[in-house]
Design an enzyme around this catalytic site. Structure first.
Site, PDB file in Angstrom:
ATOM      1  N   ASP A 131       0.811  -1.219   0.000  1.00  0.00           N
ATOM      2  CA  ASP A 131       0.000   0.000   0.000  1.00  0.00           C
ATOM      3  C   ASP A 131       0.840   1.262   0.000  1.00  0.00           C
ATOM      4  O   ASP A 131       0.375   2.315   0.415  1.00  0.00           O
ATOM      5  CB  ASP A 131      -0.952   0.001   1.208  1.00  0.00           C
ATOM      6  N   ASN A 132       2.100   1.162  -0.475  1.00  0.00           N
ATOM      7  CA  ASN A 132       2.916   2.372  -0.508  1.00  0.00           C
ATOM      8  C   ASN A 132       3.926   2.294  -1.648  1.00  0.00           C
ATOM      9  O   ASN A 132       4.344   1.200  -2.060  1.00  0.00           O
ATOM     10  CB  ASN A 132       3.621   2.590   0.840  1.00  0.00           C
ATOM     11  N   CYS A 190      -5.212   5.376   2.149  1.00  0.00           N
ATOM     12  CA  CYS A 190      -6.355   4.535   2.497  1.00  0.00           C
ATOM     13  C   CYS A 190      -6.990   5.009   3.799  1.00  0.00           C
ATOM     14  O   CYS A 190      -8.203   5.119   3.908  1.00  0.00           O
ATOM     15  CB  CYS A 190      -5.918   3.069   2.605  1.00  0.00           C
ATOM     16  N   CYS A 250      15.008  -1.072 -15.642  1.00  0.00           N
ATOM     17  CA  CYS A 250      14.992  -2.117 -16.665  1.00  0.00           C
ATOM     18  C   CYS A 250      15.585  -1.657 -17.992  1.00  0.00           C
ATOM     19  O   CYS A 250      15.460  -2.361 -19.008  1.00  0.00           O
ATOM     20  CB  CYS A 250      13.571  -2.622 -16.894  1.00  0.00           C
TER      21      CYS A 250
END
Length: 257
Positions: A131-132, A190, A250
């Site tokens: 959640d972060n 949230c 990447c």
């Protein structure tokens, strides 16, 4: 966990075995597979439940939090009886009740990047249910380093998002190609803005579905696409994006698997 499917397992997974994309061989493949689930909250709850129900042989759950009363509005793997317990242990109990054949490994900690890399090396797929932003970017770097497919989800208010990344494929972008590392790194949104309970179920279930497809090597995995869900009107937006050649994570040349 047994080496092969006995009569009880054939019955348990019979609705999967009937599917052309699964069959007995696919179910055996799931049984021998492992998944790393980072976060056992709103997204990780349905994701872990469906992975266990589907017969993925080993689940590695990572979360440093404990079950609180406010979690029970949406984190369906936890129960009132588990208040105050580590979420990973609460989840282990629920998963054992659902499917005792599945091996569940738990780590009650906020894993650093080195720990995540060691865990990812033992997994066939990673589900980012955190959640972060800090954790999401750390998980993404590990997925790229370890060449593990990553299924990412997020949800707040009535808005959900979902994407799949596969660093085994040269053309696949990573999470950093889509989102910069600069941003809110806390888990405040949230708690501050709220979240619609069924939203996390939808997104977490999608994460489980794509993880299973990856493990089964099924076609149709939505690489290079960001799916956005607005639960206010049930609408989906499907945005395409490409790998950034200058991406610091990447951007180096890679070879297909």
């Amino acid at each position: 966990m047994q080496d092969d499917l006995d009569d009880a397992a054939l019955l348990r997974y019979s609705r999967h075995i009937l599917l052309d994309g699964v069959g007995i061989e696919g179910q055996r493949r799931l049984r021998s597979a492992s998944a790393l689930v980072v976060g056992v909250g709103g997204l990780g709850a349905p994701a872990a439940l469906y992975l266990a129900a589907a017969g993925v042989g080993r689940l590695i759950l990572v979360d440093d939090d404990t079950v609180e009363l406010t979690n029970l509005q949406r984190q369906i793997i936890h129960s009132t009886a588990m208040l105050g317990q580590p979420k990973v242990e609460s989840a282990r109990t629920a998963l054992a009740a659902l499917n005792p054949e599945v091996e569940v490994e738990t780590l009650c900690l906020r894993a650093d990047e080195a720990q995540l890399a060691a865990l990812a090396a033992r997994a066939d797929v990673i589900l980012d249910c955190s959640d972060n932003f800090a954790t999401r970017h750390a998980v993404n770097r590990v997925a790229v380093q370890q060449r593990r497919p990553l299924v990412s989800g997020a949800a707040v208010r009535f808005d959900g998002q979902f994407a799949v990344f596969d660093p085994r494929q040269v053309s696949s972008p990573c999470y950093r190609c889509l989102f910069p590392e600069e941003g809110e790194a806390s888990d405040g949104p949230c708690a501050t803005f709220g979240v619609f309970a069924p939203l996390v179920g939808v997104v977490g279930s999608l994460q489980a579905a794509e993880a299973l497809k990856l493990l089964l090597e099924m076609p149709g995995v939505p690489l290079g696409r960001l799916l956005l869900l607005d639960m206010r009107d049930g609408s989906w937006r499907n945005l395409r994006f490409r790998r950034d050649p200058a991406c610091p994570v990447c951007g180096e040349p890679r070879q297909d698997k």
